[in-house]
Write an enzyme that holds these catalytic residues in place. Structure first.
Site, PDB file in Angstrom:
ATOM      1  N   ASN A  10     -15.763 -41.055  14.185  1.00  0.00           N
ATOM      2  CA  ASN A  10     -15.289 -39.714  13.832  1.00  0.00           C
ATOM      3  C   ASN A  10     -15.140 -38.913  15.129  1.00  0.00           C
ATOM      4  O   ASN A  10     -16.121 -38.429  15.674  1.00  0.00           O
ATOM      5  CB  ASN A  10     -16.323 -39.060  12.892  1.00  0.00           C
ATOM      6  CG  ASN A  10     -15.982 -37.618  12.572  1.00  0.00           C
ATOM      7  OD1 ASN A  10     -14.874 -37.147  12.851  1.00  0.00           O
ATOM      8  ND2 ASN A  10     -16.939 -36.913  11.982  1.00  0.00           N
ATOM      9  N   LYS A  12     -13.808 -36.117  15.566  1.00  0.00           N
ATOM     10  CA  LYS A  12     -13.826 -34.655  15.340  1.00  0.00           C
ATOM     11  C   LYS A  12     -12.641 -34.007  16.071  1.00  0.00           C
ATOM     12  O   LYS A  12     -11.607 -34.659  16.225  1.00  0.00           O
ATOM     13  CB  LYS A  12     -15.182 -34.072  15.753  1.00  0.00           C
ATOM     14  CG  LYS A  12     -16.341 -34.838  15.098  1.00  0.00           C
ATOM     15  CD  LYS A  12     -17.667 -34.164  15.212  1.00  0.00           C
ATOM     16  CE  LYS A  12     -18.725 -35.039  14.536  1.00  0.00           C
ATOM     17  NZ  LYS A  12     -20.030 -34.434  14.517  1.00  0.00           N
ATOM     18  N   HIS A  97     -17.564 -33.629   5.152  1.00  0.00           N
ATOM     19  CA  HIS A  97     -18.460 -33.649   6.316  1.00  0.00           C
ATOM     20  C   HIS A  97     -19.211 -32.316   6.379  1.00  0.00           C
ATOM     21  O   HIS A  97     -18.664 -31.284   6.000  1.00  0.00           O
ATOM     22  CB  HIS A  97     -17.626 -33.862   7.584  1.00  0.00           C
ATOM     23  CG  HIS A  97     -18.461 -34.114   8.794  1.00  0.00           C
ATOM     24  ND1 HIS A  97     -19.084 -33.108   9.468  1.00  0.00           N
ATOM     25  CD2 HIS A  97     -18.806 -35.266   9.417  1.00  0.00           C
ATOM     26  CE1 HIS A  97     -19.781 -33.631  10.476  1.00  0.00           C
ATOM     27  NE2 HIS A  97     -19.624 -34.935  10.460  1.00  0.00           N
ATOM     28  N   GLU A  99     -19.793 -30.363   8.693  1.00  0.00           N
ATOM     29  CA  GLU A  99     -19.105 -29.299   9.446  1.00  0.00           C
ATOM     30  C   GLU A  99     -18.077 -28.602   8.561  1.00  0.00           C
ATOM     31  O   GLU A  99     -17.882 -27.388   8.657  1.00  0.00           O
ATOM     32  CB  GLU A  99     -18.452 -29.893  10.706  1.00  0.00           C
ATOM     33  CG  GLU A  99     -19.511 -30.225  11.754  1.00  0.00           C
ATOM     34  CD  GLU A  99     -19.146 -31.373  12.677  1.00  0.00           C
ATOM     35  OE1 GLU A  99     -17.968 -31.737  12.787  1.00  0.00           O
ATOM     36  OE2 GLU A  99     -20.083 -31.919  13.303  1.00  0.00           O
ATOM     37  N   GLU A 171     -25.540 -38.336   5.851  1.00  0.00           N
ATOM     38  CA  GLU A 171     -25.608 -37.725   7.173  1.00  0.00           C
ATOM     39  C   GLU A 171     -26.522 -36.499   7.102  1.00  0.00           C
ATOM     40  O   GLU A 171     -26.060 -35.405   6.753  1.00  0.00           O
ATOM     41  CB  GLU A 171     -24.219 -37.276   7.626  1.00  0.00           C
ATOM     42  CG  GLU A 171     -23.234 -38.394   7.825  1.00  0.00           C
ATOM     43  CD  GLU A 171     -22.193 -38.025   8.878  1.00  0.00           C
ATOM     44  OE1 GLU A 171     -22.058 -38.770   9.850  1.00  0.00           O
ATOM     45  OE2 GLU A 171     -21.554 -36.975   8.752  1.00  0.00           O
ATOM     46  N   GLY A 177     -25.187 -34.747  15.835  1.00  0.00           N
ATOM     47  CA  GLY A 177     -24.934 -34.202  17.163  1.00  0.00           C
ATOM     48  C   GLY A 177     -26.163 -33.660  17.862  1.00  0.00           C
ATOM     49  O   GLY A 177     -26.043 -32.947  18.868  1.00  0.00           O
ATOM     50  N   SER A 217     -26.427 -39.058  14.988  1.00  0.00           N
ATOM     51  CA  SER A 217     -27.025 -39.498  16.257  1.00  0.00           C
ATOM     52  C   SER A 217     -27.268 -41.011  16.315  1.00  0.00           C
ATOM     53  O   SER A 217     -28.285 -41.460  16.830  1.00  0.00           O
ATOM     54  CB  SER A 217     -28.310 -38.724  16.547  1.00  0.00           C
ATOM     55  OG  SER A 217     -28.019 -37.344  16.714  1.00  0.00           O
ATOM     56  N   GLY A 239     -20.497 -38.522  18.312  1.00  0.00           N
ATOM     57  CA  GLY A 239     -20.522 -38.487  19.780  1.00  0.00           C
ATOM     58  C   GLY A 239     -20.360 -39.853  20.444  1.00  0.00           C
ATOM     59  O   GLY A 239     -19.573 -40.006  21.388  1.00  0.00           O
TER      60      GLY A 239
HETATM   61  P1  PGA Z   1     -23.051 -37.739  15.718  1.00  0.00           P
HETATM   62  O1  PGA Z   1     -22.055 -37.261  14.568  1.00  0.00           O
HETATM   63  O2  PGA Z   1     -22.974 -39.255  15.751  1.00  0.00           O
HETATM   64  O3  PGA Z   1     -22.507 -37.118  16.973  1.00  0.00           O
HETATM   65  O4  PGA Z   1     -24.395 -37.249  15.378  1.00  0.00           O
HETATM   66  C1  PGA Z   1     -21.951 -37.956  13.351  1.00  0.00           C
HETATM   67  C2  PGA Z   1     -20.964 -37.255  12.462  1.00  0.00           C
HETATM   68  O5  PGA Z   1     -20.854 -36.032  12.515  1.00  0.00           O
HETATM   69  O6  PGA Z   1     -20.255 -37.908  11.679  1.00  0.00           O
END
Ligand code: PGA
Length: 258
Positions: A10, A12, A97, A99, A171, A177, A217, A239
């Site tokens: 992803n 983003k 998601h 976000e 998640e 993140g 993460s 990330g």
């Molecule tokens: P992250 O994000 O691996 O940076 O924690 C995961 C996601 O938002 O799908």
């Protein structure tokens, strides 16, 4: 039938055209096709989908969207529909998601309606679920997950074709993140809970074929432990999917495990 594991990148809202070419090419050239034991999906921002698709065509890598509109094509300035994603070669789409739930106030019902549109367009919805830190501290995790799943259930019952019609991603919001991934016991508990709930509501044969990914993460350092959990079918990577080396190491962890 065994569930095929999956790693989803992803991206983003990151990158440029040049970055998309560089990252995609490095991932494509770095994948060991002979040992790859699962699916790899790249989800770049909308403007780069076609470009990335062109770079991975004929390989084991597929592309997906990060979101789509909550309605069909028509007067909806600035939006992108599920059928447009399908037209561009997407196989799946990330929906709900955290976000989007937080920044764009997407409700559980809206996410479920979008998932239905995705299925109608021929896309597999990858629906994200997860609790905030406060909800976990207040021991509400399983209640929150149940609430988030509830509006999806009628849609799931309408489109139950196994094994690929639905993918869920657990998640925890506090792990996204932050560099603070959930502990393996916490992950397995929630994944098993989701699987159990689906089995009760949709039927055990169908729901046992649907994949549940973990996201939050995931790194090359923790991927193998997470992927070895019985109800984890791969990862949704943020990330670490923006660096070819780390994304390739996570793909290798998936392949080594199966
Ligand atoms: P992250 O994000 O691996 O940076 O924690 C995961 C996601 O938002 O799908």
């Amino acid at each position: 039938m065994p569930r095929q594991p999956m790693v989803v990148g992803n991206w983003k809202m990151n990158g440029t055209r040049a970055f998309a070419v560089q990252l995609t090419s490095a991932i494509r050239d770095g994948i060991n096709a002979s040992t790859l034991a699962g699916e790899v999906l790249l989800c770049p921002p909308f403007p780069y989908l076609e470009l990335v698709h062109g770079l991975v065509q004929g390989t084991a890598i597929q592309i997906g969207g990060q979101n789509h509109a909550d309605r069909q094509n028509g007067p909806c300035t600035g939006e992108v529909s599920a059928s447009m994603l399908r037209d561009l070669g997407c196989r799946a789409v990330i929906l709900g998601h955290s976000e989007r739930r937080t920044l764009f106030h997407e409700s559980d019902t809206l996410v479920a309606d979008k998932a239905d549109l995705a299925l109608q367009a021929g896309l597999t919805p990858i629906v994200c679920l997860g609790e905030t830190l406060q909800q976990r501290q207040e021991k509400e995790t399983l209640t929150v997950i149940r609430h988030q799943l509830q509006p999806l259930l009628p849609h799931m019952a309408n489109h139950p074709q196994p094994p690929d019609s639905w993918i869920l991603a657990y998640e925890p919001v506090w792990a996204i993140g932050t560099g603070q991934n959930a502990q393996t016991e916490q992950i397995q508990e929630v994944h098993a809970f989701i699987r159990q709930l689906l089995q009760e509501e949709i039927g055990s044969t169908i729901a046992s074929g649907w994949r549940i990914l973990y996201g939050g993460s995931v790194t090359p350092g923790n991927a193998a432990d997470i992927f070895s959990l019985p109800d984890v079918d791969g990862g949704l990577i943020g990330g670490a999917s923006l660096k070819a080396d780390s994304f390739l190491a996570i793909i290798a962890a998936l392949s080594n495990h199966r």
